[in-house]
Design an enzyme around this catalytic site. Structure first.
Site, PDB file in Angstrom:
ATOM      1  N   TRP A   1     103.288  39.423 123.230  1.00 23.67           N
ATOM      2  CA  TRP A   1     102.359  40.196 124.121  1.00 23.67           C
ATOM      3  C   TRP A   1     102.723  40.796 125.391  1.00 23.67           C
ATOM      4  O   TRP A   1     101.890  41.254 126.147  1.00 23.67           O
ATOM      5  CB  TRP A   1     101.311  38.970 124.484  1.00 23.67           C
ATOM      6  CG  TRP A   1     101.611  37.650 124.833  1.00 23.67           C
ATOM      7  CD1 TRP A   1     101.986  36.688 124.133  1.00 23.67           C
ATOM      8  CD2 TRP A   1     102.060  37.509 126.213  1.00 23.67           C
ATOM      9  NE1 TRP A   1     102.477  35.661 124.904  1.00 23.67           N
ATOM     10  CE2 TRP A   1     102.670  35.879 125.972  1.00 23.67           C
ATOM     11  CE3 TRP A   1     102.276  38.138 127.373  1.00 23.67           C
ATOM     12  CZ2 TRP A   1     103.293  35.384 127.054  1.00 23.67           C
ATOM     13  CZ3 TRP A   1     102.994  37.435 128.459  1.00 23.67           C
ATOM     14  CH2 TRP A   1     103.636  36.213 128.162  1.00 23.67           C
ATOM     15  N   ASN A   2     104.116  40.600 125.690  1.00 24.55           N
ATOM     16  CA  ASN A   2     104.307  41.298 127.117  1.00 24.55           C
ATOM     17  C   ASN A   2     104.309  42.808 127.258  1.00 24.55           C
ATOM     18  O   ASN A   2     104.355  43.335 128.234  1.00 24.55           O
ATOM     19  CB  ASN A   2     105.615  40.461 127.396  1.00 24.55           C
ATOM     20  CG  ASN A   2     106.808  40.849 126.554  1.00 24.55           C
ATOM     21  OD1 ASN A   2     106.615  41.024 125.368  1.00 24.55           O
ATOM     22  ND2 ASN A   2     107.970  40.244 126.911  1.00 24.55           N
TER      23      ASN A   2
ATOM     24  N   PRO B   1     100.756  42.392 115.338  1.00 20.51           N
ATOM     25  CA  PRO B   1     100.911  42.311 116.744  1.00 20.51           C
ATOM     26  C   PRO B   1     100.414  41.003 117.186  1.00 20.51           C
ATOM     27  O   PRO B   1      99.583  40.443 116.377  1.00 20.51           O
ATOM     28  CB  PRO B   1     100.008  43.263 117.547  1.00 20.51           C
ATOM     29  CG  PRO B   1      98.823  43.709 116.646  1.00 20.51           C
ATOM     30  CD  PRO B   1      99.390  43.308 115.078  1.00 20.51           C
TER      31      PRO B   1
ATOM     32  N   GLY C   1     109.720  37.235 120.185  1.00 20.59           N
ATOM     33  CA  GLY C   1     108.797  36.125 120.697  1.00 20.59           C
ATOM     34  C   GLY C   1     109.515  34.980 120.816  1.00 20.59           C
ATOM     35  O   GLY C   1     110.952  34.990 121.245  1.00 20.59           O
ATOM     36  N   SER C   2     108.997  33.827 120.834  1.00 15.25           N
ATOM     37  CA  SER C   2     109.643  32.473 121.399  1.00 15.25           C
ATOM     38  C   SER C   2     110.742  32.079 120.377  1.00 15.25           C
ATOM     39  O   SER C   2     110.587  32.272 118.966  1.00 15.25           O
ATOM     40  CB  SER C   2     108.566  31.417 121.503  1.00 15.25           C
ATOM     41  OG  SER C   2     107.770  31.177 120.134  1.00 15.25           O
TER      42      SER C   2
ATOM     43  N   GLU D   1     114.598  38.718 118.476  1.00 20.07           N
ATOM     44  CA  GLU D   1     114.962  38.935 119.746  1.00 20.07           C
ATOM     45  C   GLU D   1     113.858  37.726 120.250  1.00 20.07           C
ATOM     46  O   GLU D   1     112.935  37.853 120.385  1.00 20.07           O
ATOM     47  CB  GLU D   1     114.056  40.212 120.108  1.00 20.07           C
ATOM     48  CG  GLU D   1     115.077  41.641 119.688  1.00 20.07           C
ATOM     49  CD  GLU D   1     116.490  41.554 120.024  1.00 20.07           C
ATOM     50  OE1 GLU D   1     116.866  40.684 121.206  1.00 20.07           O
ATOM     51  OE2 GLU D   1     117.400  42.224 119.816  1.00 20.07           O
ATOM     52  N   LEU D   2     114.752  36.568 120.929  1.00 14.95           N
ATOM     53  CA  LEU D   2     114.084  35.475 121.344  1.00 14.95           C
ATOM     54  C   LEU D   2     114.180  35.197 122.634  1.00 14.95           C
ATOM     55  O   LEU D   2     114.403  36.240 123.467  1.00 14.95           O
ATOM     56  CB  LEU D   2     114.504  34.218 120.393  1.00 14.95           C
ATOM     57  CG  LEU D   2     114.468  34.573 118.939  1.00 14.95           C
ATOM     58  CD1 LEU D   2     115.330  33.544 118.436  1.00 14.95           C
ATOM     59  CD2 LEU D   2     113.232  34.882 118.335  1.00 14.95           C
TER      60      LEU D   2
ATOM     61  N   CYS E   1     111.675  39.342 128.401  1.00 15.23           N
ATOM     62  CA  CYS E   1     112.679  38.419 127.794  1.00 15.23           C
ATOM     63  C   CYS E   1     113.835  38.617 128.662  1.00 15.23           C
ATOM     64  O   CYS E   1     114.503  37.393 128.981  1.00 15.23           O
ATOM     65  CB  CYS E   1     112.966  38.867 126.491  1.00 15.23           C
ATOM     66  SG  CYS E   1     113.325  40.716 126.174  1.00 15.23           S
TER      67      CYS E   1
ATOM     68  N   GLU F   1     112.549  28.851 130.391  1.00 15.22           N
ATOM     69  CA  GLU F   1     112.300  30.051 130.677  1.00 15.22           C
ATOM     70  C   GLU F   1     110.744  29.804 131.045  1.00 15.22           C
ATOM     71  O   GLU F   1     109.931  29.523 130.391  1.00 15.22           O
ATOM     72  CB  GLU F   1     112.258  31.105 129.382  1.00 15.22           C
ATOM     73  CG  GLU F   1     111.851  32.232 129.818  1.00 15.22           C
ATOM     74  CD  GLU F   1     111.887  33.020 128.114  1.00 15.22           C
ATOM     75  OE1 GLU F   1     111.688  32.428 127.149  1.00 15.22           O
ATOM     76  OE2 GLU F   1     111.759  34.268 128.215  1.00 15.22           O
TER      77      GLU F   1
END
Ligand code: NAD
Length: 471
Positions: free
Chosen positions: A147-148, A172, A222-223, A244-245, A278, A374
């Site tokens: 969502w960022n 999304p 995401g996470s 991509e975490l 991130c 984080e």
């Protein structure tokens, strides 16, 4: 207003149950999207699968032309897309426009540079043979986004996929689906039906996409916990994955750093997108000789900025959603209880909206959750060090490894140290600069694979070796 999903060149989804989309600045519902079923998702994957043979047959130049048209259409629709980003994500309008320009610069690069994902010819050991190494598209790419950065990450995932000859299904985040839905509509003004499909819904829809046997590659941002689930679910048909975490990036500031010059840069990179980035700088290790000066300089900047509804004249918007707001609030409370010194912020104002002030925290212990995890919000812990080797060990003492940086007026020394940071990208006198021509990805639990540059493009292709024997 209820938005529908775009599958095989058509709007569908009226019959499905809805999810509300909320403006984080007001807490008010601004739209609804379908919570797609797995049946719905299967239809989208089938459409992408059917569209693949024709799309993958197009020449590189033909596909480049589609991307160039898209670039122009995004410029035309910039105002509307930016307003949608601000409404659903919360970031100030100017910043939303910046996200669009930045995303568009990647489209331009993919249009041009993908011409250069060459194969090779290998000299054969026998004179009657020729060996060619081709880069073939993988098939249907499933993309799941957070969502960022609702437009930028959708573009990052799907443009190299399309450009390399793959077809796409994107899902999304359920928190920010409206911008991506509008982008899907714009993309479908150009590409043939079935090439670019979108379904909306929560994590259960993501979980229906990643194991599907007709998806050949998953790209996810995401996470880390969700990334691990996706990786497990991809084993059924041995899908390629790019993950991509999360990141908990450390920066080491050496004693010869010019504090007045570095502080605004450090502030900008730590607080970019309200800290919801991130690869933002999230743990700041400063040498004891300049520690107090750096704390003072960062606190002065933090005291001068404004937080409010992103549709007004403000520097920072709200945190994007309630769970993230609760997490940041809790981390701040725990840090305060541990005895850390709050130089600015620390407490959320009364609602509505998920606002949290820019918060700078000094004299905080390494084992505090704010340092260990984080935060993904507008809060920066500053830690003191005496010995550089100790700072390096503390910076590397993390399961994350997305980015890191070293700050110094001695660029050679900083470069040496940066190469010892355990992370996918290490910057010198900068942080979180991501560009289309440089590969970007995480090590350790921050991810697998890279995006961008030749290396990133190649992740959307498979190697096919052609061995030709002369007749
Ligand atoms: P998330 O992992 O919960 O969700 C990201 C996406 O995955 C969403 O579209 C969600 O619907 C989907 N999803 C959820 N469960 C799924 C499953 N089992 N299978 C497939 N898809 C699933 O992350 P989030 O809520 O968007 O953000 C939470 C955290 O993620 C942040 O606090 C931060 O740590 C991290 N994050 C990292 C980046 C990055 O760029 N590396 C970006 C955003 C968020």
């Amino acid at each position: 207003m209820k938005k529908l999903n775009y599958i095989n060149g058509d709007w569908v989804g009226e019959e499905f149950e809805s999810i509300d989309v909320v403006n984080p600045a007001t807490g008010k519902v601004i739209g609804q999207i379908p919570n797609a079923t797995s049946e719905h998702t299967n239809l989208a994957i089938e459409a992408a699968h059917k569209a693949f043979p024709e799309w993958s047959k197009k020449t590189s130049l033909e596909r480049a032309a589609y991307l160039k048209k898209l670039h122009a259409l995004i410029v035309l629709n910039k105002e509307e897309l930016a307003r949608t980003i601000t409404l659903e994500m919360g970031k100030p309008l100017q910043e939303a426009k910046g996200e669009i320009d930045y995303a568009n610069s990647f489209i331009e690069w993919f249009a041009e540079e993908s011409k250069r994902i060459y194969g090779e010819t290998i000299p054969a050991s026998a004179t009657d043979k020729r060996i060619l190494v081709l880069k073939q598209p993988v098939g249907v790419v499933g993309a799941i986004t957070p969502w960022n950065f609702p437009l930028m990450i959708a573009i990052w995932h799907t443009m190299p996929a399309l450009r390399s000859g793959n077809t796409v299904l994107i899902k999304p985040s359920e928190f920010t689906p409206l911008t991506t839905l509008r982008a899907a509509e714009i993309i479908n003004e150009i590409v043939p039906a079935g090439v670019f499909n979108i379904v909306t819904g929560d994590g259960s829809i993501g979980a229906a996409i990643s194991p599907h046997p007709d998806i050949n590659k998953m790209v996810f941002t995401g996470s880390t916990p969700t990334g691990k689930k996706i990786m497990q679910s991809c084993s059924g048909n041995l899908k390629r994955v790019t993950l991509e975490l999360g990141g908990n990036d450390a920066a080491i500031v050496l004693p010869d750093t010019n504090v007045q010059e570095a502080a605004p840069k450090i502030f900008a990179t730590a607080l970019m997108n309200n800290g919801q980035t991130c690869a933002a700088l999230k743990r700041l290790y400063v040498h004891e000789d300049i520690y107090d000066d750096m704390c003072q300089a960062l606190a002065a900047i933090a005291s001068s900025v404004t937080t409010g509804d992103g549709s007004g004249e403000v520097d920072f918007g709200p945190i994007q959603n309630k769970p993230q707001f609760d997490k940041v609030t809790k981390l701040a409370e725990e840090a305060k209880a541990s005895g850390a010194r709050f130089l600015t912020g620390g407490e959320a104002p009364a609602g509505p909206g998920y606002f949290f002030p820019v918060t700078i925290v000094a004299d905080i212990a390494d084992d505090t959750r704010l340092v260990q995890e984080e935060p993904f919000g507008p809060i920066l812990p500053i830690l003191k060090f005496t010995d550089v080797e100790d700072a390096l060990q503390r910076a590397n003492d993390s399961n994350n490894g997305l980015g890191g940086s070293v700050w110094s007026s001695d660029v050679e020394r900083a470069t040496q140290l940066a190469s010892r940071l355990e992370c996918g990208t290490a910057w010198v006198n900068a942080h979180a600069m991501i560009q289309p021509d440089a590969p970007f990805g995480g090590v350790k639990e921050s991810g697998i694979g890279v995006e961008f540059g030749r290396y990133g493009l190649e992740e959307y292709t498979s190697i096919q070796t052609l061995q030709i024997t002369k007749g």
